[in-house]
Design a protein around this motif. Sequence first.
Motif, PDB file in Angstrom:
ATOM      1  N   ARG A  13       0.861  -1.137   0.054  1.00 41.61           N
ATOM      2  CA  ARG A  13      -0.113  -0.033   0.077  1.00 41.61           C
ATOM      3  C   ARG A  13       0.942   1.367  -0.006  1.00 41.61           C
ATOM      4  NH1 ARG A  13      -2.977  -3.227   3.835  1.00 41.61           N
ATOM      5  NH2 ARG A  13      -5.090  -3.964   2.809  1.00 41.61           N
ATOM      6  N   THR A  14       2.051   1.261   0.620  1.00 39.62           N
ATOM      7  CA  THR A  14       2.797   2.472   0.723  1.00 39.62           C
ATOM      8  C   THR A  14       3.494   2.455  -0.689  1.00 39.62           C
ATOM      9  OG1 THR A  14       3.427   1.974   3.192  1.00 39.62           O
ATOM     10  CG2 THR A  14       5.038   3.371   1.864  1.00 39.62           C
ATOM     11  N   ALA A  15       3.962   1.705  -1.256  1.00 36.21           N
ATOM     12  CA  ALA A  15       4.361   1.741  -2.698  1.00 36.21           C
ATOM     13  C   ALA A  15       3.388   2.069  -3.407  1.00 36.21           C
ATOM     14  CB  ALA A  15       5.060   0.476  -2.925  1.00 36.21           C
ATOM     15  N   GLY A  16       2.314   1.673  -3.336  1.00 38.12           N
ATOM     16  CA  GLY A  16       1.061   1.945  -4.202  1.00 38.12           C
ATOM     17  C   GLY A  16       0.899   3.581  -4.147  1.00 38.12           C
ATOM     18  N   ARG A  17       0.989   4.014  -2.892  1.00 38.57           N
ATOM     19  CA  ARG A  17       0.677   5.593  -2.651  1.00 38.57           C
ATOM     20  C   ARG A  17       1.596   6.389  -3.378  1.00 38.57           C
ATOM     21  NH1 ARG A  17      -1.184   3.700   2.405  1.00 38.57           N
ATOM     22  NH2 ARG A  17       0.914   3.821   3.470  1.00 38.57           N
ATOM     23  N   PHE A  18       2.843   5.707  -3.301  1.00 41.48           N
ATOM     24  CA  PHE A  18       4.077   6.560  -3.930  1.00 41.48           C
ATOM     25  C   PHE A  18       3.831   6.730  -5.237  1.00 41.48           C
ATOM     26  CE2 PHE A  18       7.988   6.208  -6.657  1.00 41.48           C
ATOM     27  CZ  PHE A  18       8.493   7.276  -6.199  1.00 41.48           C
ATOM     28  N   VAL A  19       3.270   5.347  -6.026  1.00 41.28           N
ATOM     29  CA  VAL A  19       3.126   5.234  -7.630  1.00 41.28           C
ATOM     30  C   VAL A  19       1.870   6.181  -7.817  1.00 41.28           C
ATOM     31  CG1 VAL A  19       2.234   3.783  -9.311  1.00 41.28           C
ATOM     32  CG2 VAL A  19       4.205   2.978  -7.964  1.00 41.28           C
ATOM     33  N   ALA A  20       0.829   6.188  -7.139  1.00 45.86           N
ATOM     34  CA  ALA A  20      -0.400   7.026  -7.363  1.00 45.86           C
ATOM     35  C   ALA A  20      -0.009   8.729  -7.531  1.00 45.86           C
ATOM     36  CB  ALA A  20      -1.270   6.882  -6.300  1.00 45.86           C
ATOM     37  N   ARG A  21       0.921   8.996  -6.715  1.00 49.57           N
ATOM     38  CA  ARG A  21       1.406  10.476  -6.308  1.00 49.57           C
ATOM     39  C   ARG A  21       2.021  10.777  -7.722  1.00 49.57           C
ATOM     40  NH1 ARG A  21       2.265   9.607  -0.826  1.00 49.57           N
ATOM     41  NH2 ARG A  21       4.384   9.328  -1.342  1.00 49.57           N
ATOM     42  N   GLU A  22       3.121   9.878  -7.909  1.00 57.56           N
ATOM     43  CA  GLU A  22       3.859  10.030  -9.328  1.00 57.56           C
ATOM     44  C   GLU A  22       3.160  10.281 -10.555  1.00 57.56           C
ATOM     45  OE1 GLU A  22       7.414  10.507  -9.815  1.00 57.56           O
ATOM     46  OE2 GLU A  22       7.099  10.964  -7.448  1.00 57.56           O
ATOM     47  N   LEU A  23       2.205   9.122 -10.861  1.00 59.27           N
ATOM     48  CA  LEU A  23       1.297   9.312 -11.864  1.00 59.27           C
ATOM     49  C   LEU A  23       0.271  10.323 -11.900  1.00 59.27           C
ATOM     50  CD1 LEU A  23       0.557   5.400 -11.845  1.00 59.27           C
ATOM     51  CD2 LEU A  23       2.058   6.684 -13.433  1.00 59.27           C
ATOM     52  N   GLU A  24      -0.036  10.710 -10.838  1.00 62.40           N
ATOM     53  CA  GLU A  24      -0.975  12.013 -10.778  1.00 62.40           C
ATOM     54  C   GLU A  24      -0.068  13.224 -11.043  1.00 62.40           C
ATOM     55  OE1 GLU A  24      -2.624  11.745  -7.062  1.00 62.40           O
ATOM     56  OE2 GLU A  24      -4.471  10.150  -7.577  1.00 62.40           O
ATOM     57  N   THR A  25       1.090  13.310 -10.695  1.00 60.51           N
ATOM     58  CA  THR A  25       1.821  14.634 -10.866  1.00 60.51           C
ATOM     59  C   THR A  25       2.070  14.525 -12.062  1.00 60.51           C
ATOM     60  OG1 THR A  25       2.484  14.204  -8.492  1.00 60.51           O
ATOM     61  CG2 THR A  25       4.228  15.640 -10.246  1.00 60.51           C
ATOM     62  N   ASP A  26       2.409  13.468 -12.951  1.00 60.72           N
ATOM     63  CA  ASP A  26       2.840  13.604 -14.328  1.00 60.72           C
ATOM     64  C   ASP A  26       1.641  13.583 -15.379  1.00 60.72           C
ATOM     65  OD1 ASP A  26       5.379  13.233 -13.682  1.00 60.72           O
ATOM     66  OD2 ASP A  26       5.507  11.363 -13.813  1.00 60.72           O
ATOM     67  N   ASP A  27       0.522  13.565 -14.561  1.00 60.55           N
ATOM     68  CA  ASP A  27      -0.736  13.642 -15.470  1.00 60.55           C
ATOM     69  C   ASP A  27      -1.319  14.666 -15.875  1.00 60.55           C
ATOM     70  OD1 ASP A  27      -3.001  13.076 -16.795  1.00 60.55           O
ATOM     71  OD2 ASP A  27      -3.941  11.651 -15.489  1.00 60.55           O
ATOM     72  N   PRO A  28      -1.132  15.418 -17.098  1.00 63.56           N
ATOM     73  CA  PRO A  28      -1.648  16.689 -17.400  1.00 63.56           C
ATOM     74  C   PRO A  28      -3.117  16.989 -17.098  1.00 63.56           C
ATOM     75  CG  PRO A  28      -1.164  15.535 -19.411  1.00 63.56           C
ATOM     76  CD  PRO A  28      -0.655  14.767 -18.174  1.00 63.56           C
ATOM     77  N   THR A  29      -3.905  16.140 -17.095  1.00 64.68           N
ATOM     78  CA  THR A  29      -5.429  16.180 -16.776  1.00 64.68           C
ATOM     79  C   THR A  29      -5.571  16.448 -15.446  1.00 64.68           C
ATOM     80  OG1 THR A  29      -5.667  13.852 -16.519  1.00 64.68           O
ATOM     81  CG2 THR A  29      -5.756  14.585 -18.759  1.00 64.68           C
ATOM     82  N   THR A  30      -4.780  16.212 -14.626  1.00 67.27           N
ATOM     83  CA  THR A  30      -4.993  16.340 -13.070  1.00 67.27           C
ATOM     84  C   THR A  30      -4.236  17.863 -12.616  1.00 67.27           C
ATOM     85  OG1 THR A  30      -2.923  15.206 -12.564  1.00 67.27           O
ATOM     86  CG2 THR A  30      -4.948  14.106 -12.579  1.00 67.27           C
ATOM     87  N   ALA A  31      -3.608  18.487 -13.411  1.00 66.16           N
ATOM     88  CA  ALA A  31      -2.788  19.757 -12.966  1.00 66.16           C
ATOM     89  C   ALA A  31      -3.571  20.603 -12.913  1.00 66.16           C
ATOM     90  CB  ALA A  31      -1.963  20.076 -14.144  1.00 66.16           C
ATOM     91  N   SER A  32      -3.746  21.573 -11.873  1.00 63.88           N
ATOM     92  CA  SER A  32      -4.665  22.752 -11.452  1.00 63.88           C
ATOM     93  C   SER A  32      -4.308  23.973 -12.571  1.00 63.88           C
ATOM     94  CB  SER A  32      -4.349  23.246  -9.906  1.00 63.88           C
ATOM     95  OG  SER A  32      -3.112  23.489  -9.852  1.00 63.88           O
TER      96      SER A  32
END
Length: 200
Positions: free
Chosen positions: A181-200
């Motif tokens: 779960r800890t590794a998964g949270r890191f991955v989720a943050r990385e993917l969301e940061t790199d996803d332009p559709t989630t940028a504010s």
Amino acid sequence: MNAKIRQRRPAFDREAGVAIAQALFHQRGYDAVSLADLTEAMDIKPPSFYAAYGNKAALFERAMRRYAQENALPLDELLAPDRHPAETIPALLLAAAEQYGRNSVLRGCMITEGMRADDPAARLMAEKLADGGLQAIRAYLDRVHPQGAQAMADYIAVTLRGLSASACNGMSYERLTEAARTAGRFVARELETDDPTTAS
């Protein structure tokens, strides 16, 4: 006159033998299982063993394929195209941890641990089987996260191997799944940061 009736020994079940070998290889690892261990567990003589399976390495491959059929992670479901990668990759890591730690005896991934075998032939067989799953993960990342697919695929491969090794070394199910779960949270943050559709 009563004649003695000789009881015929039941025919050897080759598939049952593969199941026995699978359990031994999974529990102890390829290198620690001897021909004597296998023949004793199957209750057969070495000539019958060679006639049925060829050699130990060939039996190991059959056992790994059987393991893969029964225990392969459902990548088609986990990596569904309609789910965001920030959800799918953590789900994949958690599913792997749950599988690797759920059995108190047969721990870790048999194929992943097979890649650590000293025997080159056995190691190559395990690597080839593992490669299919890793390629599926990489193909998924190429579609949904092309800008960092290789680095993320490498991170996932390293994490899966670490989870398997930790399970084999006795890490509890609870700690193993929390690490996933800890590794998964890191991955989720990385993917969301790199996803332009989630940028504010």
